[in-house]
Design a protein around this motif. Structure first.
Motif, PDB file in Angstrom:
ATOM      1  N   ARG A  15       0.858  -1.181   0.000  1.00 14.78           N
ATOM      2  CA  ARG A  15       0.000   0.000   0.000  1.00 14.78           C
ATOM      3  C   ARG A  15       0.894   1.231   0.000  1.00 14.78           C
ATOM      4  N   ASN A  16       0.700   2.113  -0.985  1.00 15.57           N
ATOM      5  CA  ASN A  16       1.459   3.356  -1.076  1.00 15.57           C
ATOM      6  C   ASN A  16       0.653   4.497  -0.472  1.00 15.57           C
ATOM      7  N   ALA A  66       2.468   6.994  -7.111  1.00 11.86           N
ATOM      8  CA  ALA A  66       1.648   6.700  -8.284  1.00 11.86           C
ATOM      9  C   ALA A  66       0.190   7.069  -8.013  1.00 11.86           C
ATOM     10  N   ASP A  67      -0.620   6.999  -9.056  1.00 14.42           N
ATOM     11  CA  ASP A  67      -2.012   7.429  -8.948  1.00 14.42           C
ATOM     12  C   ASP A  67      -2.837   6.581  -7.989  1.00 14.42           C
ATOM     13  N   ASP A  68      -2.388   5.351  -7.695  1.00  9.21           N
ATOM     14  CA  ASP A  68      -3.165   4.477  -6.820  1.00  9.21           C
ATOM     15  C   ASP A  68      -2.869   4.701  -5.335  1.00  9.21           C
ATOM     16  N   ALA A  69      -2.006   5.645  -5.014  1.00  7.16           N
ATOM     17  CA  ALA A  69      -1.624   5.872  -3.620  1.00  7.16           C
ATOM     18  C   ALA A  69      -2.759   6.528  -2.840  1.00  7.16           C
TER      19      ALA A  69
END
Length: 246
Positions: free
Chosen positions: A181-182, A228-231
């Motif tokens: 998980r970012n 990244a965009d999913d963080a």
């Protein structure tokens, strides 16, 4: 749940313990001051007895070529003890973009830590976060003299230690991710710009000179320290945090 927090008396660990206890969990801080030494293994088996989750927030005392040996030894000790104790979830704190900076020994060491965890016998989660607000002044000091601070223009997306602790606690209370998980701060800065903001807020009259060879972060390519965009994006901004420091 009983959640053992290695490094549980430090900057992040002490806050993680408070959050977990407030949520009703039996959070137990483990560190050399409580009789547990992850590097030697001393006290580790007793510390993990009955634990459902173990969170590893310990850090290498150096950022140099000695750091891989530290992470290899401590992770091997942790996973062996956690497996014997029947721990069902191991959580490690790491760094956004860590696997994209091979020129830094410390980053290579953190990748090694992640790889040992992934290959180990305990279901796991890795929480990768960006640089802490609390460490910005230390970063400035690496390349500073009485009149000037030299910094590269490396893009960074820093976050508050309190938000790091919340992210770690949230993952610790959930099921193992078996992945990463970012989490990152809400704003991206060039590091030299961040230096200027920090000095101005402190009333520090030194100037910031942009120097692409200055300090550890000069070795970081491109924008790999930007999430990244999913963080997940943490709520606290740097200027809000600065305003609370007095």
């Amino acid at each position: 749940m009983k959640i053992a927090v290695l490094g549980g008396t430090g900057l992040i660990g002490s806050q993680v313990v408070r959050i977990l206890r407030a949520a009703g969990h039996d959070a137990v801080p483990l560190s050399p001051s409580t009789g547990v030494d992850l590097l030697t293994g001393q006290g580790l088996s007793d510390g993990l007895t009955g634990a459902d989750v173990v969170v590893n927030l310990t850090n290498s005392p150096t950022f140099d070529d000695a750091s891989p040996a530290f992470f290899q030894t401590t992770m091997n000790n942790l996973l062996a003890a956690a497996d014997r104790a029947g721990v069902g979830h191991a959580v490690v704190l790491s760094i956004v973009g860590v696997d994209q900076v091979p020129d830094l020994a410390y980053y290579r060491a953190k990748v090694l830590q992640e790889d040992i965890l992934k290959a180990g016998p305990v279901p796991y989660s890795i929480v990768r976060v960006t640089q802490f607000f609390e460490f910005v002044e230390a970063i400035l000091s690496w390349t500073a003299d009485d009149t000037t601070v030299r910094l590269p223009s490396t893009p960074v997306q820093p976050m508050a230690a309190a938000d790091v602790a919340q992210a770690v606690a949230d993952v610790s209370m959930g099921a193992p991710l078996r992945g990463v998980r970012n989490v990152a701060g809400p704003d991206v800065f060039a590091l030299d710009e961040l230096g200027r903001i920090t000095l101005a807020a402190r009333g520090d009259q030194r100037s910031v000179t942009t120097d692409g060879s200055a300090g550890m972060f000069a070795a970081v390519p491109g924008a790999v320290l930007v999430a990244a965009d999913d963080a997940l994006i943490a709520p606290t901004t740097y200027r809000e945090w600065l305003g609370r420091q007095g």
